[in-house]
Design a protein around this motif. Sequence first.
Motif, PDB file in Angstrom:
ATOM      1  N   ILE A 247      81.371  35.207 -27.080  1.00 52.86           N
ATOM      2  CA  ILE A 247      80.076  35.077 -27.202  1.00 52.86           C
ATOM      3  C   ILE A 247      79.750  34.633 -28.640  1.00 52.86           C
ATOM      4  O   ILE A 247      78.944  33.666 -28.977  1.00 52.86           O
ATOM      5  CB  ILE A 247      79.228  36.257 -26.803  1.00 52.86           C
ATOM      6  N   TYR A 248      80.362  35.438 -29.757  1.00 50.67           N
ATOM      7  CA  TYR A 248      80.205  35.142 -30.870  1.00 50.67           C
ATOM      8  C   TYR A 248      80.634  33.744 -31.336  1.00 50.67           C
ATOM      9  O   TYR A 248      79.902  32.961 -32.050  1.00 50.67           O
ATOM     10  CB  TYR A 248      80.973  36.175 -31.878  1.00 50.67           C
ATOM     11  N   ARG A 249      81.847  33.328 -31.039  1.00 48.73           N
ATOM     12  CA  ARG A 249      82.314  31.869 -31.083  1.00 48.73           C
ATOM     13  C   ARG A 249      81.261  30.952 -30.775  1.00 48.73           C
ATOM     14  O   ARG A 249      81.162  29.895 -31.440  1.00 48.73           O
ATOM     15  CB  ARG A 249      83.854  31.745 -30.539  1.00 48.73           C
ATOM     16  N   GLY A 250      80.766  31.034 -29.456  1.00 46.79           N
ATOM     17  CA  GLY A 250      79.943  30.052 -28.976  1.00 46.79           C
ATOM     18  C   GLY A 250      78.555  30.091 -29.884  1.00 46.79           C
ATOM     19  O   GLY A 250      77.944  28.766 -30.266  1.00 46.79           O
ATOM     20  N   LEU A 251      78.012  31.154 -30.284  1.00 45.39           N
ATOM     21  CA  LEU A 251      77.003  31.110 -31.278  1.00 45.39           C
ATOM     22  C   LEU A 251      77.199  30.319 -32.466  1.00 45.39           C
ATOM     23  O   LEU A 251      76.292  29.657 -33.077  1.00 45.39           O
ATOM     24  CB  LEU A 251      76.360  32.788 -31.393  1.00 45.39           C
ATOM     25  N   SER A 252      78.486  30.955 -32.853  1.00 51.58           N
ATOM     26  CA  SER A 252      78.756  30.142 -34.368  1.00 51.58           C
ATOM     27  C   SER A 252      78.946  28.742 -34.326  1.00 51.58           C
ATOM     28  O   SER A 252      78.582  27.999 -35.343  1.00 51.58           O
ATOM     29  CB  SER A 252      80.154  30.827 -34.813  1.00 51.58           C
ATOM     30  N   LEU A 253      79.728  28.123 -33.144  1.00 50.20           N
ATOM     31  CA  LEU A 253      79.500  26.763 -33.155  1.00 50.20           C
ATOM     32  C   LEU A 253      78.409  26.070 -32.817  1.00 50.20           C
ATOM     33  O   LEU A 253      78.151  24.966 -33.301  1.00 50.20           O
ATOM     34  CB  LEU A 253      80.747  26.362 -31.709  1.00 50.20           C
TER      35      LEU A 253
END
Length: 454
Positions: free
Chosen positions: A369-375
């Motif tokens: 979830i965090y990686r998707g939001l960051s990207l």
Amino acid sequence: MPEARDRYLTLDLALRVGEILLSSGAGAADVTATMLSLTHHLGLRNCDVDVTFTSLRVSYQSDPDEPALLQVRQVRHRDIDYDDLTRVDALVNALLADAIDRDEARARIARIVSTGHALPRWASTLAVGVSGAAIGVLLGGDLPMLAIAFLAAMGIDVLKWRMSRRRLPDFYQQVAGGLLATLVAAVTTAAFPSVFPQPSLVITASVIMLLAGVSFMGAIQDALTGFYITGSARILEALLATAGIIAGVSGGLTVARMLGLDMGFVQPGAAGGFEYVPFMMFGGGLAAAAFALSCYAPWRSLLPIGFIAATAVGVYQTVLIQEIGRTWAASAAALLVGLVAYAASGRFRVPPLVIVVPAILPMLPGLSIYRGLSLIGAEQGDSAEGIVAMVTAASIAIALASGVILGEYAAQPLRREARRLERRLSGPRLVGPLRARAPRPARIQDAEAPPPNT
């Protein structure tokens, strides 16, 4: 009138038991089966039980010419207390075994409902902090990062508790929790840039703790067992709670970018190879046990919960290192949790739900979830890759819930066969056959023969 009153008391007891089970995250199928078992054992055959997300209904009609008795109970407040759930489960088993009667059961369940939590509020908050720090160990953080994750997790728990006291919906509680975690990471990075080189680890640990309160398990179980209305409502609740986390974290990341702070991507040090797996197992086991304690699980269940969670993390990371995929790794680990939890629950006298939910905590998709939001939110990020990361997070959540339920389905017949084998081979067998044979019936011509001497 006395007979009608007796029936109403039985229906009321079934509703009170069902209310505690449903509010604690049990599936609609389990709640329905428990209520029907109680009413059938207490003499009311062929009762009709209807379980939805917010209400329970039970009716009984003794004769087609008589009006049906109907009772309805609303489930408005959902406060997970695994100690109450365990005590109610033991009460139901005692009643079905005729160890107690209905009046005693009603008195006990009244005491369970009126009695407060087994631990004070500060102890639950402290356990949440320990669980957040243990997630930091799972992600490979250093000591300063673990300290901030510990404080952030406790701050989120206190904030959500105060918001729930004001009857604010869970969506806004999740938004506030995600925003607080991101702002804490941003402030510490701005104040001490050399001490906290990876603030994203704090956000990821906080996201996992927020996901722990989302009822994925009950939602998937209801959908798989045919309770589509209740399952749809629970899935919608889980989606809203997850959307709240996404909104809070994305808002915090936006504020951080406006202040010129680069939160970066999560690169856990514990994902490098097999040499890091023991550290991840320790962090996962400690996180699961601490989270179970924050939900007031009995003390006797903490050790098996930690051991099962650590083993599941080892399986998850071993499969993940082989580059098979996060979804299949989560499925394999969740299947193991379901298989082992069913057997461990009987030995430690707790419902399987008390073991299963904390045991899958370390594998919740906070990293994806965090990686998707960051990207998605980065100026030069890959939006397509971010969307893939968010889809991966959803698939991991579904894989965890469905894998655990499949493990429970597989464990039940295995346990029955093991019990049959144990009964067959139990007792002293130093001489004589392993299986006793029933005596043959006497023949007709031997019916007049005198009985043998005793």
